[in-house]
Scaffold this active site. Structure first.
Site, PDB file in Angstrom:
ATOM      1  N   HIS A  96      -2.433  -7.030  15.281  1.00 38.32           N
ATOM      2  CA  HIS A  96      -3.069  -7.832  14.233  1.00 38.32           C
ATOM      3  C   HIS A  96      -4.414  -8.366  14.720  1.00 38.32           C
ATOM      4  CE1 HIS A  96       0.768  -7.528  12.264  1.00 38.32           C
ATOM      5  NE2 HIS A  96       0.412  -8.319  11.271  1.00 38.32           N
ATOM      6  N   GLU A 123       0.494   1.083   1.670  1.00 39.30           N
ATOM      7  CA  GLU A 123      -0.964   1.271   1.835  1.00 39.30           C
ATOM      8  C   GLU A 123      -1.440   2.647   1.388  1.00 39.30           C
ATOM      9  OE1 GLU A 123       0.659  -0.647   3.907  1.00 39.30           O
ATOM     10  OE2 GLU A 123      -0.553  -2.456   4.091  1.00 39.30           O
ATOM     11  N   ASP A 155      -5.928  -3.621  11.101  1.00 37.73           N
ATOM     12  CA  ASP A 155      -4.952  -2.769  11.802  1.00 37.73           C
ATOM     13  C   ASP A 155      -4.180  -1.904  10.809  1.00 37.73           C
ATOM     14  OD1 ASP A 155      -4.741  -4.595  14.645  1.00 37.73           O
ATOM     15  OD2 ASP A 155      -5.127  -5.697  12.794  1.00 37.73           O
TER      16      ASP A 155
END
Lengths: 349, 337
Positions: A131, A63, A88
């Site tokens: 999540h 990410e 998240d």
């Protein structure tokens, strides 16, 4: 007369991406499983086949790397739409978002702009605490970021197109329970959409945009204003319907964009009703609802006939099993109870 | 004092060599002048913030930037004045930025650690350690997508080699074959942390091999060596052969930031590295080689001193940024709230 074309939110988003990618060759998609898999929620299904791997880029689980790369690409001529599958996971890449994307235009004294969109699925699920968070407030808090959160398929398509055309970074939150995604493999139950008729609506064929920064009044009313967004806007509508049977007239405002906030629409409504309930699914402390409540309290104190109430998620991590979430996630009953409590304060007309 | 690895085959003209010397001297004199401006006088320091001086590391910035074309990109770090000067960012605009003037390269909004110059491909000096690496990868992704032939030189230090951004960024550049040249300035210290306490690997370059990126370790204080290796990496990148990693061994003469006395460094180590000063080595090489006359170098130094004073005078006489300015620049990251 136009044929009615009701689309799921996932399909409407897909159309938005396809149209913007056709319109502007600089628009690229980047994220985990956006290409071959068609997206974690099937929003990007078919786009790899249509546009090729240069424009639909599957990434490793990196990410910080690919969101930072999207910032660099946006600074140098492209218009990336990044997919961070679950909101998240935004906690894994806060630096390139909150520091670089949000601040480069400012720090450089206006030399660069960062035209990128980060799409992410928000809201409670049955997958447990990692999540199912709602983190919109984290991004509302960062100057330099716009925050968008549609609740209907019409708005999802129009807002995503506007976000892609915006020359500054936009956080685009899609509620994971409202997608109505195409089933992958077996059948996906879409029971929630069966009870919320306002999600899957007519999406016109032709080109249209929904402007950022404009709320929508979903229902007009006289007694109380309820402000909300995504799933909670639909829960507010459910509450409004059941309260109508009790003679309580509820005005429901669906924000659609959190930053920039359409405070004018909210104030106009509160001037009429004198009462405000703000509903957001995120944890109460520091919630989206808290910020909006403070704004209205400052500006509309003299027309308020009751305190502003926030109806929010509980200040707890999200437990896994659905039956354990009853006191944690707001619903139409907790919203209705809050509204009744405002009207039962006594002595108020 | 070790000589420089000048090789006629590198094809550097006399003008280029003199220009490289000029740039290194500009960096050194700029940092020295700024260092003095930060000296407390009467209990006050004239300038806000601090500086992360790069004295001693000039050859990496200059050798690398000499190998780039005008429309290539660079990303830099908190220790970025040298990269900016090597890229040709005007000294006046840089000094004015440090003085928080409206005429600063970022109009006073960025400061020492956040310089940027879009006209010269300086995407920014990124001060979250490692943050510039994914951004350089993105510039590479964009260049490759647009088929522009541009390359991106990504400067960072030994400290950044332990960040997540480093590992993720290198991996992405490798799998996507991006035109990025990773230039690691290994000066042995991340503030006070010696590299031997921060990693087991013997070199940073060997980490690059794990990502499938060809890597070389070189004498970062030899401006010709840096120029040569970056030039080769640029050729590879423009041909579509992907990224290269260059670990340039160097040393900062001074502390991490302006008021760091760097007592964590052994005296002998520092003295040994001062003997490898890239500018002194260049001057000694020039004298031995006979290609550049001592007088030419002296002229460069005198001209540079005057340029630096001109930059200071420009900064001092420029209008300061004031408390209303930030709200103008807010519109450049979001079109109003």
């Amino acid at each position: 007369m136009e044929i009615e074309r009701k689309l799921m939110i996932a399909e409407a988003l897909r159309e938005a991406l396809e149209e913007e990618m056709e319109r502007d060759e600089r628009v690229i998609l980047i994220g985990e499983d956006v290409g071959r898999f068609g997206g974690g929620f099937q929003v990007t299904h078919g786009l790899l086949d249509k546009f090729g791997p240069q424009r639909v880029i599957d990434t490793p689980i990196s990410e910080t790397g690919f969101v930072g790369a999207a910032v660099g690409a946006a600074m140098t001529g492209l218009r990336p739409v990044v997919d961070v599958m679950y909101s998240d996971f935004l906690t894994c890449c806060m630096e390139p978002i909150a520091i670089e994307a949000a601040k480069i235009g400012f720090m450089s004294g206006g030399q660069f702009s960062v035209p990128m969109v980060i799409r992410s699925a928000t809201g409670a699920s049955h997958h447990g605490a990692t999540h199912g968070q709602s983190l919109e407030a984290w991004f509302m808090h960062v100057p330099g970021l716009k925050v968008v959160a549609p609740s209907t398929s019409y708005d999802a398509k129009g807002l995503l197109k506007s976000a892609i055309r915006d020359d500054h970074p936009v956080m685009f939150f899609e509620h994971k329970q409202l997608y109505g995604s195409r089933p992958v493999g077996g059948k996906n139950p879409i029971s929630l959409l069966d009870e919320l008729p306002g999600v899957v609506v007519h999406v016109p064929e032709g080109e249209y945009l929904v402007p950022l920064g404009k709320a929508a009044v979903r229902a007009e009313g006289r007694d109380v204003t309820v402000v909300s967004y995504t799933l909670m806007a639909h829960r507010a509508m459910q509450a409004a319907e059941s309260l109508a049977a009790e003679g309580i007239s509820v005005e429901v405002i669906d924000l659609r964009t959190l930053v920039p906030l359409d405070i004018e629409t909210i104030l106009k409504s509160v001037e009429k009703t004198g009462r405000l309930v703000v509903v957001s699914e995120d944890c109460l402390t520091g919630s989206v609802a808290s910020e909006i409540s403070a704004c209205v309290a400052e500006k509309a104190f003299d027309v308020l006939r009751a305190p502003i109430l926030r109806v929010c998620g509980a200040d707890t991590p999200l437990p896994f099993a659905p039956a354990t979430q009853g006191r944690i996630i707001p619903n139409q009953h907790s919203i209705a109870a809050a509204i009744r409590s405002l009207l039962n304060r006594g002595g108020q007309a | 004092m070790e000589t420089l690895s000048w090789d006629k085959k590198d094809g550097l003209s006399k003008e280029s060599m003199l220009s490289m010397y000029r740039r290194m001297v500009e960096i050194r004199f700029f940092e020295e002048r700024l260092y003095d401006l930060f000296r407390p006088r009467g209990g006050r320091v004239a300038l806000p913030g601090t500086m992360h001086q790069c004295n001693g590391q000039e050859a990496v910035a200059v050798g690398a930037c000499e190998a780039l074309a005008p429309d290539d990109y660079i990303t830099s770090t908190h220790r970025g004045h040298g990269h900016c000067i090597a890229r040709g960012v005007p000294l006046r605009a840089m000094m004015a930025e440090l003085f928080a003037r409206r005429t600063g390269i970022c109009h006073g909004m960025g400061g020492s650690m956040h310089m940027a110059d879009a006209s010269r491909g300086v995407l920014g000096t990124f001060s979250i350690v490692g943050a510039g690496i994914p951004i350089a990868v993105g510039a590479g992704l964009s260049s490759k997508f647009r088929k522009s032939g541009q390359v991106t030189a990504c400067f960072f230090g030994d400290g950044a080699a332990n960040t997540g951004a480093f590992h993720e960024g290198l991996n992405l550049a490798a799998i996507w074959d991006l035109p990025v040249i990773f230039v690691c300035e290994n000066n042995l210290y991340a503030v006070s942390t010696h590299i031997n306490t921060a990693m087991r690997a013997a070199t940073i370059a060997e980490r690059s091999a794990a990502y499938g990126i060809p890597a070389y370790t070189l004498d970062g204080n030899d401006v010709f060596a840096v120029y040569r290796e970056v030039s080769k990496a640029v050729v590879r990148a423009r041909k579509g052969e992907g990224p290269t990693f260059l670990e340039c061994l160097t040393y900062r003469h001074l502390g991490h930031a302006r008021f760091d006395p760097a007592t964590y460094r052994p005296k002998q180590e520092k003295e040994a590295w001062l003997q490898r000063d890239p500018i002194l080595r260049f001057e000694q090489w020039a004298e031995q080689q006979g290609m550049l006359a001592a007088g030419e170098l002296e002229t460069v130094r005198e001209q540079t001193h005057r340029e630096i004073e001109d930059a200071v005078a420009y900064a001092e006489s420029s209008p300061p940024a004031d408390e209303n300015d930030p709200f103008t620049y807010l519109s450049y990251c979001c079109s109003g709230k």
